[in-house]
Design a protein around this motif. Structure first.
Motif, mmCIF file in Angstrom:
data_model
loop_
_atom_site.group_PDB
_atom_site.id
_atom_site.type_symbol
_atom_site.label_atom_id
_atom_site.label_comp_id
_atom_site.label_asym_id
_atom_site.label_seq_id
_atom_site.Cartn_x
_atom_site.Cartn_y
_atom_site.Cartn_z
ATOM 1 N N GLU A 43 0.822 -1.198 0.000
ATOM 2 C CA GLU A 43 0.000 0.000 0.000
ATOM 3 C C GLU A 43 0.864 1.260 0.000
ATOM 4 O O GLU A 43 1.995 1.263 0.492
ATOM 5 N N SER A 44 0.289 2.330 -0.518
ATOM 6 C CA SER A 44 0.928 3.642 -0.467
ATOM 7 C C SER A 44 -0.151 4.710 -0.535
ATOM 8 O O SER A 44 -1.300 4.420 -0.908
ATOM 9 N N GLY A 45 0.217 5.930 -0.175
ATOM 10 C CA GLY A 45 -0.692 7.056 -0.327
ATOM 11 C C GLY A 45 -1.303 7.581 0.949
ATOM 12 O O GLY A 45 -2.052 8.563 0.909
ATOM 13 N N GLY A 46 -1.019 6.971 2.074
ATOM 14 C CA GLY A 46 -1.585 7.462 3.324
ATOM 15 C C GLY A 46 -0.912 8.734 3.784
ATOM 16 O O GLY A 46 0.040 9.217 3.182
ATOM 17 N N GLY A 47 -1.434 9.301 4.869
ATOM 18 C CA GLY A 47 -0.854 10.510 5.423
ATOM 19 C C GLY A 47 -1.860 11.273 6.256
ATOM 20 O O GLY A 47 -2.897 10.737 6.646
ATOM 21 N N LEU A 48 -1.551 12.537 6.493
ATOM 22 C CA LEU A 48 -2.417 13.414 7.276
ATOM 23 C C LEU A 48 -3.313 14.212 6.339
ATOM 24 O O LEU A 48 -2.829 14.850 5.392
ATOM 25 N N GLN A 64 0.960 -4.606 4.273
ATOM 26 C CA GLN A 64 1.490 -4.182 5.568
ATOM 27 C C GLN A 64 0.709 -3.014 6.154
ATOM 28 O O GLN A 64 0.847 -2.733 7.348
ATOM 29 N N GLY A 65 -0.070 -2.324 5.351
ATOM 30 C CA GLY A 65 -0.905 -1.242 5.839
ATOM 31 C C GLY A 65 -0.290 0.128 5.647
ATOM 32 O O GLY A 65 0.935 0.280 5.585
ATOM 33 N N THR A 66 -1.158 1.125 5.556
ATOM 34 C CA THR A 66 -0.730 2.519 5.447
ATOM 35 C C THR A 66 -1.639 3.365 6.341
ATOM 36 O O THR A 66 -2.863 3.173 6.357
#
Length: 123
Positions: free
Chosen positions: A6-11, A115-117
């Motif tokens: 996964e990618s692209g997570g954040g605040l 693995q999660g984001t």
């Protein structure tokens, strides 16, 4: 062995949008249906959305209907998240299984996990 990243997570601010991506490797994406789950602190892992291998059928959790959208390309799956709320804060996991409809019923049908984001919705 299927591997998911996964990618692209954040605040993100409340009311904002973010798109998560899931890259699938180790096996043909056409052999798997893909889903997204999330887990907030102190809560059980929750189904978010799933999509069939053809891309023709999708399922959504009640709390994200009309706000989130799942889609897929050759070796990628995307989760477009809009109108985000603080309660959407969680670790988001990409998951692969045999049937998207089953993923919508239970995480026990998941064969492979990413693995999660982390997605944090806060001002």
């Amino acid at each position: 062995q299927v591997q998911l990243m996964e990618s692209g997570g954040g605040l993100v601010q409340p009311g904002g949008s973010v798109r998560l991506s899931c890259a699938v490797s180790g096996s043909s994406l056409d052999d798997s249906d893909i889903g997204w789950f999330r887990e907030a602190p102190g809560k059980e892992r929750e189904f978010v959305a799933s999509i069939s291998r053809s891309g023709d059928s999708t399922w959504y959790g009640d709390s994200v209907k009309d706000r989130f959208s799942i889609s897929r390309a050759r070796h990628m799956t995307f989760l477009q998240m809009t109108m985000l709320k603080p309660e959407d804060t969680a670790v988001y996991y990409c998951a692969a299984g045999s049937r998207a409809a089953e993923l919508a019923k239970s995480s026990s049908y998941v064969d492979h996990w990413g693995q999660g984001t982390q997605v944090t919705v806060s001002s």
